[in-house]
Motif scaffolding. Structure first.
Motif, PDB file in Angstrom:
ATOM      1  N   ILE A 139       0.782  -1.333  -0.746  1.00  0.00           N
ATOM      2  CA  ILE A 139       0.054  -0.084   0.150  1.00  0.00           C
ATOM      3  C   ILE A 139       0.614   1.029   0.093  1.00  0.00           C
ATOM      4  O   ILE A 139       0.279   1.763  -0.659  1.00  0.00           O
ATOM      5  CB  ILE A 139      -1.078  -0.441   0.998  1.00  0.00           C
ATOM      6  N   MET A 140       2.289   1.187   0.763  1.00  0.00           N
ATOM      7  CA  MET A 140       3.010   2.593   0.581  1.00  0.00           C
ATOM      8  C   MET A 140       3.692   2.854  -0.315  1.00  0.00           C
ATOM      9  O   MET A 140       3.860   3.951  -1.150  1.00  0.00           O
ATOM     10  CB  MET A 140       3.326   1.871   1.754  1.00  0.00           C
ATOM     11  N   ALA A 141       4.349   1.885  -1.612  1.00  0.00           N
ATOM     12  CA  ALA A 141       4.487   1.540  -2.560  1.00  0.00           C
ATOM     13  C   ALA A 141       3.478   2.709  -3.708  1.00  0.00           C
ATOM     14  O   ALA A 141       4.181   2.986  -4.630  1.00  0.00           O
ATOM     15  CB  ALA A 141       5.045   0.293  -3.396  1.00  0.00           C
ATOM     16  N   MET A 142       2.528   1.916  -3.365  1.00  0.00           N
ATOM     17  CA  MET A 142       1.322   1.937  -4.223  1.00  0.00           C
ATOM     18  C   MET A 142       1.265   4.339  -4.306  1.00  0.00           C
ATOM     19  O   MET A 142       0.703   4.534  -5.043  1.00  0.00           O
ATOM     20  CB  MET A 142       0.252   1.579  -4.145  1.00  0.00           C
ATOM     21  N   SER A 143       1.166   4.153  -2.902  1.00  0.00           N
ATOM     22  CA  SER A 143       1.294   5.468  -2.584  1.00  0.00           C
ATOM     23  C   SER A 143       1.929   6.363  -3.565  1.00  0.00           C
ATOM     24  O   SER A 143       1.298   7.472  -3.781  1.00  0.00           O
ATOM     25  CB  SER A 143       0.641   5.931  -1.522  1.00  0.00           C
ATOM     26  N   VAL A 144       3.124   6.030  -2.700  1.00  0.00           N
ATOM     27  CA  VAL A 144       4.669   6.595  -3.531  1.00  0.00           C
ATOM     28  C   VAL A 144       4.080   7.164  -4.361  1.00  0.00           C
ATOM     29  O   VAL A 144       4.866   8.113  -5.452  1.00  0.00           O
ATOM     30  CB  VAL A 144       5.661   6.184  -2.306  1.00  0.00           C
ATOM     31  N   GLY A 145       4.077   5.931  -5.512  1.00  0.00           N
ATOM     32  CA  GLY A 145       4.053   6.315  -6.847  1.00  0.00           C
ATOM     33  C   GLY A 145       3.211   6.705  -7.209  1.00  0.00           C
ATOM     34  O   GLY A 145       3.514   7.665  -8.426  1.00  0.00           O
ATOM     35  N   MET A 146       1.732   6.926  -6.729  1.00  0.00           N
ATOM     36  CA  MET A 146       0.759   8.210  -7.158  1.00  0.00           C
ATOM     37  C   MET A 146       1.451   9.201  -7.162  1.00  0.00           C
ATOM     38  O   MET A 146       0.605  10.133  -7.318  1.00  0.00           O
ATOM     39  CB  MET A 146      -0.569   7.492  -6.056  1.00  0.00           C
ATOM     40  N   ILE A 147       1.632   9.539  -6.224  1.00  0.00           N
ATOM     41  CA  ILE A 147       2.079  10.978  -5.497  1.00  0.00           C
ATOM     42  C   ILE A 147       3.408  11.536  -6.484  1.00  0.00           C
ATOM     43  O   ILE A 147       3.592  12.628  -7.297  1.00  0.00           O
ATOM     44  CB  ILE A 147       2.767  11.026  -3.865  1.00  0.00           C
ATOM     45  N   TYR A 148       4.568  10.651  -6.795  1.00  0.00           N
ATOM     46  CA  TYR A 148       5.601  11.290  -7.968  1.00  0.00           C
ATOM     47  C   TYR A 148       4.430  11.356  -9.188  1.00  0.00           C
ATOM     48  O   TYR A 148       5.380  12.314  -9.533  1.00  0.00           O
ATOM     49  CB  TYR A 148       6.638  10.147  -8.076  1.00  0.00           C
ATOM     50  N   ARG A 149       3.535  10.848  -9.504  1.00  0.00           N
ATOM     51  CA  ARG A 149       2.987  10.684 -10.793  1.00  0.00           C
ATOM     52  C   ARG A 149       2.823  12.054 -10.605  1.00  0.00           C
ATOM     53  O   ARG A 149       2.335  12.582 -11.557  1.00  0.00           O
ATOM     54  CB  ARG A 149       1.986   9.279 -11.020  1.00  0.00           C
TER      55      ARG A 149
END
Length: 133
Positions: free
Chosen positions: A21-31
């Motif tokens: 969940i944290m990895a997906m959240s960080v990926g969305m923030i970068y995008r």
């Protein structure tokens, strides 16, 4: 007393789910952040095009009787001005004719051609008075 002890902490499965969940959240923030930076660059380019169009309009407060057909290049932008007589439905010797000015600003944005078109009305320049001798 039972033989069960209360469990403290997280299991391996819970840790894996939390990291996913944290990895997906960080990926969305970068995008999102990357998209915002790109949009800010596009907005700045478009704003420069608008300023160029406003500057070109400020130089033309009247239009000659034959109209305007101008084009040029400035700061990486190509521009053109075209005018056409605008029919107001009102005629008479004291009525100043109007011309519709169309200004087109074009530029290349990462291999894509972008453009901005503005239109406005400007009065026809009155003929200069003839000096009689």
């Amino acid at each position: 007393m039972t033989g069960r002890h209360a469990q403290h902490g997280l299991t391996l499965l819970e840790l894996l789910v939390a990291f996913a969940i944290m990895a997906m959240s960080v990926g969305m923030i970068y995008r999102i952040m990357g998209g915002n930076a790109r949009n800010a660059g596009e907005l700045e380019t478009r704003q420069r095009a608008v300023v160029l169009a406003q500057s070109l309009l400020a130089l033309r407060d009247t239009v000659p009787e034959g109209g305007l057909q101008l084009s040029g290049e400035s700061g990486g932008y190509r521009w053109s001005i075209h005018s056409a007589l605008y029919d107001t439905g009102v005629a008479g010797p004291s009525v100043t004719p109007l011309h519709e000015l169309a200004i087109v600003i074009a530029w290349d944005d990462g291999g894509r051609r972008r453009s901005l078109e503005l239109t406005t009305l400007r009065p026809q320049r009155k003929p200069s008075p003839q000096v009689r001798k």
